[in-house]
Design a protein around this motif. Structure first.
Motif, PDB file in Angstrom:
ATOM      1  N   ARG A 169     -15.580  50.055 -31.468  1.00 40.86           N
ATOM      2  CA  ARG A 169     -14.135  49.628 -31.692  1.00 40.86           C
ATOM      3  C   ARG A 169     -13.567  48.757 -30.877  1.00 40.86           C
ATOM      4  NH1 ARG A 169     -12.188  54.813 -35.196  1.00 40.86           N
ATOM      5  NH2 ARG A 169     -14.087  55.204 -36.148  1.00 40.86           N
ATOM      6  N   TYR A 170     -13.508  48.957 -29.581  1.00 40.03           N
ATOM      7  CA  TYR A 170     -12.799  48.142 -28.563  1.00 40.03           C
ATOM      8  C   TYR A 170     -13.073  46.799 -28.658  1.00 40.03           C
ATOM      9  CZ  TYR A 170     -10.768  52.393 -26.753  1.00 40.03           C
ATOM     10  OH  TYR A 170      -9.655  53.402 -26.648  1.00 40.03           O
ATOM     11  N   ALA A 171     -14.470  46.431 -29.229  1.00 40.32           N
ATOM     12  CA  ALA A 171     -14.819  44.921 -29.186  1.00 40.32           C
ATOM     13  C   ALA A 171     -13.752  44.170 -30.069  1.00 40.32           C
ATOM     14  CB  ALA A 171     -16.086  44.945 -29.983  1.00 40.32           C
ATOM     15  N   CYS A 175     -19.921  39.948 -23.769  1.00 36.75           N
ATOM     16  CA  CYS A 175     -19.327  41.001 -24.794  1.00 36.75           C
ATOM     17  C   CYS A 175     -18.594  40.144 -25.727  1.00 36.75           C
ATOM     18  CB  CYS A 175     -18.238  41.783 -24.056  1.00 36.75           C
ATOM     19  SG  CYS A 175     -18.956  42.528 -22.645  1.00 36.75           S
ATOM     20  N   LEU A 176     -17.947  39.132 -25.503  1.00 38.18           N
ATOM     21  CA  LEU A 176     -17.214  38.366 -26.498  1.00 38.18           C
ATOM     22  C   LEU A 176     -17.885  37.579 -27.727  1.00 38.18           C
ATOM     23  CD1 LEU A 176     -14.416  37.024 -27.616  1.00 38.18           C
ATOM     24  CD2 LEU A 176     -14.867  35.271 -25.999  1.00 38.18           C
ATOM     25  N   HIS A 177     -18.969  37.097 -27.105  1.00 38.37           N
ATOM     26  CA  HIS A 177     -19.858  36.552 -27.966  1.00 38.37           C
ATOM     27  C   HIS A 177     -20.740  37.658 -29.110  1.00 38.37           C
ATOM     28  CE1 HIS A 177     -19.565  32.466 -27.210  1.00 38.37           C
ATOM     29  NE2 HIS A 177     -20.133  32.449 -25.964  1.00 38.37           N
ATOM     30  N   ASP A 207     -22.107  47.145 -23.408  1.00 35.09           N
ATOM     31  CA  ASP A 207     -21.221  48.375 -24.147  1.00 35.09           C
ATOM     32  C   ASP A 207     -20.238  48.470 -23.080  1.00 35.09           C
ATOM     33  OD1 ASP A 207     -23.175  48.394 -26.259  1.00 35.09           O
ATOM     34  OD2 ASP A 207     -24.307  50.060 -25.700  1.00 35.09           O
ATOM     35  N   ALA A 208     -20.510  48.976 -21.881  1.00 32.18           N
ATOM     36  CA  ALA A 208     -19.553  49.440 -21.192  1.00 32.18           C
ATOM     37  C   ALA A 208     -18.338  48.531 -20.931  1.00 32.18           C
ATOM     38  CB  ALA A 208     -20.210  49.958 -19.633  1.00 32.18           C
ATOM     39  N   GLY A 209     -18.815  47.163 -20.841  1.00 34.16           N
ATOM     40  CA  GLY A 209     -17.947  46.133 -20.499  1.00 34.16           C
ATOM     41  C   GLY A 209     -16.974  46.010 -21.575  1.00 34.16           C
ATOM     42  N   THR A 210     -17.368  46.038 -22.725  1.00 37.39           N
ATOM     43  CA  THR A 210     -16.580  45.911 -23.933  1.00 37.39           C
ATOM     44  C   THR A 210     -15.661  46.800 -24.091  1.00 37.39           C
ATOM     45  OG1 THR A 210     -18.551  44.605 -25.192  1.00 37.39           O
ATOM     46  CG2 THR A 210     -16.878  45.801 -26.537  1.00 37.39           C
TER      47      THR A 210
END
Length: 202
Positions: A108-110, A67-69, A23-26
């Motif tokens: 949302r930042y994803a 995070c990307l996957h 979550d934080a990384g995303t």
């Protein structure tokens, strides 16, 4: 008898700690891009040490890929399910937008991970990002083809251009939405419905 779960730092189950880190990384990757993101800041957000991030994910690349996957799988699955459900071609653009907004309403930042211009040009991250982008482009082409064919337009290059315009519209709408924390997914769908009705008469 319940199965014991691996325990991470401070007695928290490992899978929960990993989810916190993702979550934080995303958000960090989404705000600053791969190139500008700080593993120190991600660790600070979660309240763990930087070495723990490397223990869990191996590297910055490993965390970014996780995070990307997560973002890419959620999005492509949601859009695919929406399009597979069918419906009137004129209603499909709004339905797809609804699937995207619902997917990222609390994450949302994803979305920005799928549009990150700071990614390496080669390697596993580049391949994964390109794969998700290709899938999204294919969805756009399918939707544009169905919509334009329903209106009697069959020229392939026109449809390609329309699909390109559509992907730009989606990106712009989501980029705007990211900065509207008080606007949830349902409200954004309603807004897009009004916009489409006024612009296109849908």
């Amino acid at each position: 008898m319940t199965e014991a779960r691996a325990v991470g730092t401070k007695g928290m189950p490992r899978e929960e700690r990993e989810a916190q880190i993702v979550d934080a990384g995303t958000e960090e990757f989404g705000r600053h891009g791969y190139g500008g993101a700080s593993m120190v800041e991600i660790a600070r957000r979660v309240g763990v040490t930087k070495p723990l991030l490397y223990q869990y994910f191996g590297s910055k690349d490993g965390l970014y890929l996780k995070c990307l996957h997560r973002a890419g799988d959620r999005l492509t699955e949601g859009v695919a399910s929406t399009m597979a459900a069918g419906g009137a071609p004129e209603q499909m653009p709004l339905a797809v937008l609804g699937a995207i907004f619902s997917t990222f309403d609390h994450d949302r930042y994803a979305w920005r991970l799928l549009r990150d211009t700071t990614l390496p040009s080669t390697g596993e991250i580049a391949r994964a990002a390109a794969d998700y982008q290709q899938r999204l482009d294919e969805f756009a082409m399918i939707g544009a083809t169905q919509l334009m064919n329903a209106r009697g337009l069959t020229d392939g290059r026109d449809i390609e251009a329309i699909a390109l315009v559509w992907t730009g519209v989606v990106d712009s709408l989501i980029s705007w939405w990211i900065n509207q924390p008080d606007e949830d997914a349902d409200a954004m769908v309603e807004r897009c419905g009004r916009i489409m009705k006024n612009l296109f008469g849908w």
